[in-house]
Each structure stands twice: as structure tokens, then as C-alpha cells.
Design an enzyme around this catalytic site. Sequence first.
Site, PDB file in Angstrom:
ATOM      1  N   ARG A  50       0.813  -1.218   0.000  1.00  0.00           N
ATOM      2  CA  ARG A  50       0.000   0.000   0.000  1.00  0.00           C
ATOM      3  C   ARG A  50       0.849   1.271   0.000  1.00  0.00           C
ATOM      4  NH1 ARG A  50      -4.265  -3.012   3.700  1.00  0.00           N
ATOM      5  NH2 ARG A  50      -2.395  -3.519   4.835  1.00  0.00           N
ATOM      6  N   ILE A  51       1.897   1.281   0.846  1.00  0.00           N
ATOM      7  CA  ILE A  51       2.724   2.492   0.930  1.00  0.00           C
ATOM      8  C   ILE A  51       3.632   2.593  -0.298  1.00  0.00           C
ATOM      9  CG2 ILE A  51       4.563   3.613   2.248  1.00  0.00           C
ATOM     10  CD1 ILE A  51       3.186   2.511   4.810  1.00  0.00           C
ATOM     11  N   SER A  90       8.421  -7.052  -5.540  1.00  0.00           N
ATOM     12  CA  SER A  90       7.353  -7.384  -4.595  1.00  0.00           C
ATOM     13  C   SER A  90       7.247  -8.900  -4.599  1.00  0.00           C
ATOM     14  CB  SER A  90       6.023  -6.730  -4.993  1.00  0.00           C
ATOM     15  OG  SER A  90       5.577  -7.267  -6.196  1.00  0.00           O
ATOM     16  N   ILE A 115      11.799   4.315   4.630  1.00  0.00           N
ATOM     17  CA  ILE A 115      10.710   4.790   5.500  1.00  0.00           C
ATOM     18  C   ILE A 115       9.994   3.582   6.140  1.00  0.00           C
ATOM     19  CG2 ILE A 115      10.200   7.050   4.498  1.00  0.00           C
ATOM     20  CD1 ILE A 115       8.474   3.854   3.362  1.00  0.00           C
ATOM     21  N   ARG A 167      11.399   0.053   8.106  1.00  0.00           N
ATOM     22  CA  ARG A 167      11.978  -0.308   9.389  1.00  0.00           C
ATOM     23  C   ARG A 167      13.495  -0.356   9.194  1.00  0.00           C
ATOM     24  NH1 ARG A 167       7.843   0.822  11.320  1.00  0.00           N
ATOM     25  NH2 ARG A 167       6.393  -0.429  12.504  1.00  0.00           N
ATOM     26  N   GLU A 186      16.491   2.490  17.300  1.00  0.00           N
ATOM     27  CA  GLU A 186      15.836   3.780  17.590  1.00  0.00           C
ATOM     28  C   GLU A 186      15.551   3.897  19.078  1.00  0.00           C
ATOM     29  OE1 GLU A 186      12.328   3.904  15.146  1.00  0.00           O
ATOM     30  OE2 GLU A 186      13.456   3.585  13.307  1.00  0.00           O
ATOM     31  N   HIS A 197      11.947   8.907  12.768  1.00  0.00           N
ATOM     32  CA  HIS A 197      10.807   8.004  12.580  1.00  0.00           C
ATOM     33  C   HIS A 197       9.498   8.786  12.718  1.00  0.00           C
ATOM     34  CE1 HIS A 197       9.188   3.626  13.019  1.00  0.00           C
ATOM     35  NE2 HIS A 197       8.328   4.416  12.387  1.00  0.00           N
TER      36      HIS A 197
HETATM   37  C1  8YV Z   1       4.374   4.060  14.417  1.00  0.00           C
HETATM   38  C2  8YV Z   1       4.934   3.116  12.263  1.00  0.00           C
HETATM   39  O1  8YV Z   1       3.181   3.400  14.571  1.00  0.00           O
HETATM   40  O2  8YV Z   1       2.761   2.622  11.507  1.00  0.00           O
HETATM   41  C3  8YV Z   1       3.895   2.237  11.667  1.00  0.00           C
HETATM   42  O3  8YV Z   1       4.258   1.086  11.326  1.00  0.00           O
HETATM   43  O4  8YV Z   1       6.076   2.848  12.205  1.00  0.00           O
HETATM   44  C4  8YV Z   1       4.565   4.380  12.960  1.00  0.00           C
HETATM   45  O5  8YV Z   1       3.494   5.010  12.398  1.00  0.00           O
HETATM   46  C5  8YV Z   1       4.381   5.251  15.271  1.00  0.00           C
HETATM   47  O6  8YV Z   1       5.679   5.716  15.309  1.00  0.00           O
HETATM   48  C6  8YV Z   1       3.909   4.958  16.666  1.00  0.00           C
HETATM   49  O7  8YV Z   1       4.756   4.061  17.309  1.00  0.00           O
END
Ligand code: 8YV
Length: 315
Positions: free
Chosen positions: A156-157, A176, A232, A234, A263, A281
Site C-alpha cells: 500500500r505504501i 514485490s 521509511i 523499518r 531507535e 521516525h
Molecule cells: C508508528 C509506524 O506506529 O505505523 C507504523 O508502522 O512505524 C509508525 O506510524 C508510530 O511511530 C507509533 O509508534
Amino acid sequence: MSDTQLLICGTAFTQEERDRLGAAHPALFVGGPDEMGSLDEGLRAGIRAVAFKGHTPFGGEAMDLLPQLGVIANFGVGYDAIDVTAASARNIKVTNTPDVLSDDVADLAVALMLAQARTMILGHAQAASGRWATEGAIPLNRKVSGSTVGIVGLGRIGREIADRLAAFKMDIHYTSRSEKETPGWTYHGDVVSLAKAVDFLVIALVGGPETKGHVSREAIEALGPRGVVVNISRGSTIDEGALLDALEARTIAGAGLDVFENEPNLDPRFQKLDNVVLQPHQGSGTVETRTDMAVLQLDNVSAFLAGRDLLTPVN
Ligand code: 8YV
């Protein structure tokens, strides 16, 4: 046994988010899954739903302290902190907050690409410090529109990012799990082949053990000296040591990163680099989107406690 059925879990919750959950359902609070044991056994016995926010591991041991637990509602689309296999084995449902944040995360990915390639951090410093007047213009930088981009993970992203970059007249390549209906875009079966073909490599994978180190040292090397990595997703999805080596040796041009292995305690090697743009983040971190995420999390909790279907289950 207490009447309180909801446990809010995570120091990452803002007071407003906690208040919203608490106003809908009487709730207890713990700072994280590792603090579950500090709750009185009688209180734990009544808990049927956990609203979770954060990135601290939430495993089977913590779940076992809540014998009536039926749902863990995650604040975030990525739920790699939660051991979903352990949850399923205990008949616990897990929900997340997909879709509502895709636009913001995609916007930030594009911003990172532009900020890195157009040396906007340097440009800001030159303008804000007065050095523009004393030293003159900054060195010419790099055109983004019309170049070649590789999206690692067209979920999706990833799709939102690709759609935005198509408007930048970019040649879109992607990997993908399988080839998608993407006329004009080029599918690659593996990330090394993708990296070889592109200048910008944008990582939009889900986190977790399956994607750990997916963007490997070999892929980073394949990107080459004009290559820019944008992440963007992990920190775990890329070999961060290999990325730092390549940034230091300038075997790639640079990186724009919103996520990191450890982090918020970044590897100190990041501090010495002048070819990166770093963010804390904050992909989903707008007032509008965090509100939508909080509401979706609450709606999942409320649905479960009322015996209705969950809105966005993941198991
Ligand atoms: C976190 C995120 O949820 O949605 C995700 O997977 O990495 C972020 O939106 C947000 O930092 C709260 O922990």
C-alpha cells in the site's frame, strides 16, 4: 476480578491518545509489555483488550500474564513488535492501522529523496546563516525528476510512493512478492537486480524476521556511486552496517532515512556523514494522520469489546 477490560500499553501514547481510549472504555495503563507483571494479578485477570503503541517487543510471556486477553490493537500499520504467531497460538487477535497513514509516509519518502538530492540541509544552513551573502551559492546538486527509482515492496505504501514519483516523470522499477498489474513499470525478481537498474532505491517493506537485512550488502554495492537509499519502513530491512560503510566510503551517493536499527539511539557513525538526511521516525507523524490512527485503533478495541467484527485484523 476488576471490571476494567482495557489495558493501554506503551509510553509512546500521547496524553490525548490515552484520554480518548480512556473516555470510551475504563482503562489501566502500563509503560510497555515488559511492565505487565507490575500490575496486580486481579486487575490483569479482567483485561480483554490491549491498546498497544511502540516498538518494544510484545511476546508470548507478556500475553500469558493476561489470561482473558482477546485482542491486541496496535497503533501503527507495522506490527513487527508483536509476536503474532504467539498471539494466534493463544487465540488472541491482532489489529493494525493500515491505509490511513499511507499518504503521509509516501509524502515523507518523496521529501527525503528531494532533500537529499537537492542538498536542502546544506542549502538551508547557507541561507539561514548568512553565508549565502558572504560565500555565495551552494554547489550545484542533482536532478530528481526524470531519473530512475526502485521501490522495494509495492504494498500500500510502496504504491503511493510510486504513484507520486510517476508524476515526477520517473522511470519506476520495483520488487514485490509477485509481479503486479503495473503497465509501464518494470518488475524485478530480486533486490540486487533492482538496485543495479536504478539511481534511487526506496524501501517500503514490512518489518519483521522475514525482511531482516533484505536490502543486503550486495544490493547496496549494486546501487553504485550515484545511488541514493531512502528508507521509511523499518531499520531492520537493510543491512545498516553495510549502508554505513557505503556512505562513509562514498560507494553510494547518499541516503534519506526515517528509520534505524536501534531507535532512538542511532549508531554514532550517522553523525559524521554529510551525505544523509535523517528523520526521527516521523513518517506518520502529522496531527491528522495520528488522529486517524488513534480512532482506528479505538474502533478495533470497541468492536472487540462489543462482540462485533474487527475492522483491520492481521491474524
Ligand atoms: C508508528 C509506524 O506506529 O505505523 C507504523 O508502522 O512505524 C509508525 O506510524 C508510530 O511511530 C507509533 O509508534
